[in-house]
Design a protein around this motif. Sequence first.
Motif, PDB file in Angstrom:
ATOM      1  N   GLY A  24       0.924  -1.153   0.054  1.00 16.49           N
ATOM      2  CA  GLY A  24       0.083   0.076   0.087  1.00 16.49           C
ATOM      3  C   GLY A  24       0.720   1.341   0.059  1.00 16.49           C
ATOM      4  N   GLY A  25       0.355   2.263  -0.678  1.00 12.51           N
ATOM      5  CA  GLY A  25       1.085   3.513  -0.834  1.00 12.51           C
ATOM      6  C   GLY A  25       0.713   4.351  -2.174  1.00 12.51           C
ATOM      7  N   VAL A  26       1.305   5.453  -1.860  1.00  7.55           N
ATOM      8  CA  VAL A  26       1.119   6.346  -3.027  1.00  7.55           C
ATOM      9  C   VAL A  26       2.346   6.885  -3.761  1.00  7.55           C
ATOM     10  CG1 VAL A  26      -0.022   8.524  -3.693  1.00  7.55           C
ATOM     11  CG2 VAL A  26      -0.991   7.288  -2.011  1.00  7.55           C
ATOM     12  N   ILE A  27       2.404   6.966  -4.926  1.00 12.06           N
ATOM     13  CA  ILE A  27       3.618   7.277  -5.602  1.00 12.06           C
ATOM     14  C   ILE A  27       3.391   8.537  -6.486  1.00 12.06           C
ATOM     15  CG2 ILE A  27       5.769   6.828  -7.146  1.00 12.06           C
ATOM     16  CD1 ILE A  27       5.592   5.156  -4.553  1.00 12.06           C
ATOM     17  N   CYS A  28       4.253   9.639  -6.281  1.00 11.01           N
ATOM     18  CA  CYS A  28       3.748  10.627  -7.124  1.00 11.01           C
ATOM     19  C   CYS A  28       4.878  11.168  -8.043  1.00 11.01           C
ATOM     20  CB  CYS A  28       3.471  11.911  -6.258  1.00 11.01           C
ATOM     21  SG  CYS A  28       2.137  11.868  -5.338  1.00 11.01           S
ATOM     22  N   LEU A  29       4.777  11.011  -9.570  1.00 16.96           N
ATOM     23  CA  LEU A  29       5.723  11.290 -10.425  1.00 16.96           C
ATOM     24  C   LEU A  29       5.741  12.602 -10.950  1.00 16.96           C
ATOM     25  CD1 LEU A  29       5.387   7.918 -12.675  1.00 16.96           C
ATOM     26  CD2 LEU A  29       6.910   8.485 -10.621  1.00 16.96           C
ATOM     27  N   LEU A  96      -7.890   6.530  -2.116  1.00 18.52           N
ATOM     28  CA  LEU A  96      -6.826   6.950  -1.467  1.00 18.52           C
ATOM     29  C   LEU A  96      -7.235   6.462  -0.048  1.00 18.52           C
ATOM     30  CD1 LEU A  96      -6.012  10.662  -2.740  1.00 18.52           C
ATOM     31  CD2 LEU A  96      -4.366   8.553  -2.663  1.00 18.52           C
ATOM     32  N   ILE A  97      -8.309   6.270   0.244  1.00 15.37           N
ATOM     33  CA  ILE A  97      -8.831   6.198   1.600  1.00 15.37           C
ATOM     34  C   ILE A  97      -8.261   4.562   2.146  1.00 15.37           C
ATOM     35  CG2 ILE A  97     -10.882   5.483   3.022  1.00 15.37           C
ATOM     36  CD1 ILE A  97     -12.210   7.860   1.905  1.00 15.37           C
ATOM     37  N   GLU A  99      -5.638   2.337   2.330  1.00 16.72           N
ATOM     38  CA  GLU A  99      -4.357   2.508   2.556  1.00 16.72           C
ATOM     39  C   GLU A  99      -3.477   1.061   1.962  1.00 16.72           C
ATOM     40  OE1 GLU A  99      -2.932   3.571   6.325  1.00 16.72           O
ATOM     41  OE2 GLU A  99      -3.823   5.749   6.166  1.00 16.72           O
ATOM     42  N   LYS A 100      -4.532   0.384   1.542  1.00 16.45           N
ATOM     43  CA  LYS A 100      -3.745  -1.116   0.921  1.00 16.45           C
ATOM     44  C   LYS A 100      -3.553  -0.807  -0.503  1.00 16.45           C
ATOM     45  CE  LYS A 100      -4.786  -3.938   5.099  1.00 16.45           C
ATOM     46  NZ  LYS A 100      -5.437  -4.851   5.478  1.00 16.45           N
ATOM     47  N   ASN A 101      -4.279   0.162  -0.973  1.00 19.79           N
ATOM     48  CA  ASN A 101      -4.147   0.284  -2.289  1.00 19.79           C
ATOM     49  C   ASN A 101      -2.862   0.787  -2.988  1.00 19.79           C
ATOM     50  OD1 ASN A 101      -6.785  -0.692  -3.275  1.00 19.79           O
ATOM     51  ND2 ASN A 101      -7.766   1.477  -2.896  1.00 19.79           N
ATOM     52  N   VAL A 102      -2.474   0.542  -3.932  1.00 19.41           N
ATOM     53  CA  VAL A 102      -1.097   1.068  -4.556  1.00 19.41           C
ATOM     54  C   VAL A 102      -1.432   1.860  -5.730  1.00 19.41           C
ATOM     55  CG1 VAL A 102       1.054   0.626  -5.551  1.00 19.41           C
ATOM     56  CG2 VAL A 102       0.417  -0.905  -3.842  1.00 19.41           C
ATOM     57  N   ILE A 103      -0.886   3.305  -5.560  1.00 22.13           N
ATOM     58  CA  ILE A 103      -1.324   4.191  -6.538  1.00 22.13           C
ATOM     59  C   ILE A 103      -0.352   4.891  -7.255  1.00 22.13           C
ATOM     60  CG2 ILE A 103      -2.628   6.440  -6.531  1.00 22.13           C
ATOM     61  CD1 ILE A 103      -4.231   5.184  -4.243  1.00 22.13           C
ATOM     62  N   ILE A 104      -0.036   5.280  -8.338  1.00 18.59           N
ATOM     63  CA  ILE A 104       1.071   5.919  -8.863  1.00 18.59           C
ATOM     64  C   ILE A 104       0.491   6.831  -9.772  1.00 18.59           C
ATOM     65  CG2 ILE A 104       1.639   4.322 -10.925  1.00 18.59           C
ATOM     66  CD1 ILE A 104       4.366   4.770 -10.307  1.00 18.59           C
ATOM     67  N   ILE A 105       0.958   8.097  -9.604  1.00 19.74           N
ATOM     68  CA  ILE A 105       0.304   9.188 -10.433  1.00 19.74           C
ATOM     69  C   ILE A 105       1.071  10.042 -11.198  1.00 19.74           C
ATOM     70  CG2 ILE A 105      -1.129  11.372  -9.995  1.00 19.74           C
ATOM     71  CD1 ILE A 105      -1.849  10.478  -7.157  1.00 19.74           C
ATOM     72  N   GLU A 106       1.082  10.005 -12.460  1.00 15.37           N
ATOM     73  CA  GLU A 106       1.861  10.836 -13.358  1.00 15.37           C
ATOM     74  C   GLU A 106       1.338  12.390 -13.611  1.00 15.37           C
ATOM     75  OE1 GLU A 106       3.337   9.243 -17.181  1.00 15.37           O
ATOM     76  OE2 GLU A 106       2.347   7.239 -16.605  1.00 15.37           O
ATOM     77  N   TRP A 107       2.085  13.137 -13.751  1.00 19.57           N
ATOM     78  CA  TRP A 107       1.784  14.808 -13.596  1.00 19.57           C
ATOM     79  C   TRP A 107       0.942  14.965 -12.109  1.00 19.57           C
ATOM     80  CZ3 TRP A 107       3.783  17.985 -17.192  1.00 19.57           C
ATOM     81  CH2 TRP A 107       4.329  17.564 -18.306  1.00 19.57           C
ATOM     82  N   LEU A 115      -2.986  16.107  -2.818  1.00 20.05           N
ATOM     83  CA  LEU A 115      -2.231  14.974  -2.657  1.00 20.05           C
ATOM     84  C   LEU A 115      -2.177  14.617  -1.185  1.00 20.05           C
ATOM     85  CD1 LEU A 115       0.704  15.726  -5.070  1.00 20.05           C
ATOM     86  CD2 LEU A 115      -0.950  14.061  -5.469  1.00 20.05           C
ATOM     87  N   PRO A 116      -2.049  13.243  -1.017  1.00 18.51           N
ATOM     88  CA  PRO A 116      -2.077  12.728   0.725  1.00 18.51           C
ATOM     89  C   PRO A 116      -0.519  13.334   1.311  1.00 18.51           C
ATOM     90  CG  PRO A 116      -1.666  10.841  -0.860  1.00 18.51           C
ATOM     91  CD  PRO A 116      -2.015  11.999  -1.977  1.00 18.51           C
ATOM     92  N   LYS A 117      -0.521  13.411   2.363  1.00 19.86           N
ATOM     93  CA  LYS A 117       0.461  13.868   3.008  1.00 19.86           C
ATOM     94  C   LYS A 117       1.635  12.640   3.076  1.00 19.86           C
ATOM     95  CE  LYS A 117      -1.435  17.352   6.225  1.00 19.86           C
ATOM     96  NZ  LYS A 117      -2.824  17.209   5.982  1.00 19.86           N
ATOM     97  N   LYS A 118       1.104  11.530   3.236  1.00 23.46           N
ATOM     98  CA  LYS A 118       2.078  10.450   3.217  1.00 23.46           C
ATOM     99  C   LYS A 118       2.331   9.960   1.812  1.00 23.46           C
ATOM    100  CE  LYS A 118       2.742   5.799   5.413  1.00 23.46           C
ATOM    101  NZ  LYS A 118       4.137   5.710   5.234  1.00 23.46           N
ATOM    102  N   ARG A 119       3.398  10.043   1.325  1.00 21.45           N
ATOM    103  CA  ARG A 119       3.454   9.597  -0.134  1.00 21.45           C
ATOM    104  C   ARG A 119       5.094   9.692  -0.553  1.00 21.45           C
ATOM    105  NH1 ARG A 119       2.355  15.286  -0.633  1.00 21.45           N
ATOM    106  NH2 ARG A 119       4.062  16.329  -1.898  1.00 21.45           N
TER     107      ARG A 119
END
Length: 141
Positions: A24-29, A96-97, A99-107, A115-119
Amino acid sequence: MDITKNETETQKLAENIAEKVKKGGVICLFGDLGSGKTTFAKGFAKALGIDSFSVKSPTYTYIRDYPLGKNKFYHIDLYRLETIDELLLQEIEEFLINEKNVIIIEWADKLKDYLPKKRIDICLEYLDENSRKINVFEQNE
Ligand SMILES: Nc1ncnc2c1ncn2[C@@H]1O[C@H](COP(=O)(O)OP(=O)(O)OP(=O)(O)O)[C@@H](O)[C@H]1O
Ligand SMILES: [Mg+2]
């Protein structure tokens, strides 16, 4: 800071990051056209075991989702987004709610304050035809 010398090196770096957030986590590109965001996302998806990852489709959509165990992997590409609308924001916030989802965001810069604070922020920079400078920032504030 890393300097990658080809596509494979960028994907290898993405694999290392995927290892950290596979539960789980959020990656911002962040980065200009051709800086390697999609290349990174491909390596990332592969490391998660997503076989059907696709960046091409006849109808452009901002969000693609893929099954990931009991949760989901989301690839979001906001390249064509001009202004954030409420509906899209709601949709993104909904997954985003979990937390076990994995999310990658381009732009990801287009989502600005949403954006979430934890990323994990990944900043890619074009140096020359085959080299990219890549900075990784783990955010939690
Ligand atoms: N070190 C490198 N890392 C990543 N890509 C590289 C590297 N060297 C060359 N490339 C090439 O640069 C291009 C990067 O394109 P990519 O689609 O990944 O960028 P992008 O940031 O998603 O662009 P866009 O914003 O237009 O979607 C690819 O054609 C890739 O082969
Ligand atoms: Mg791209």
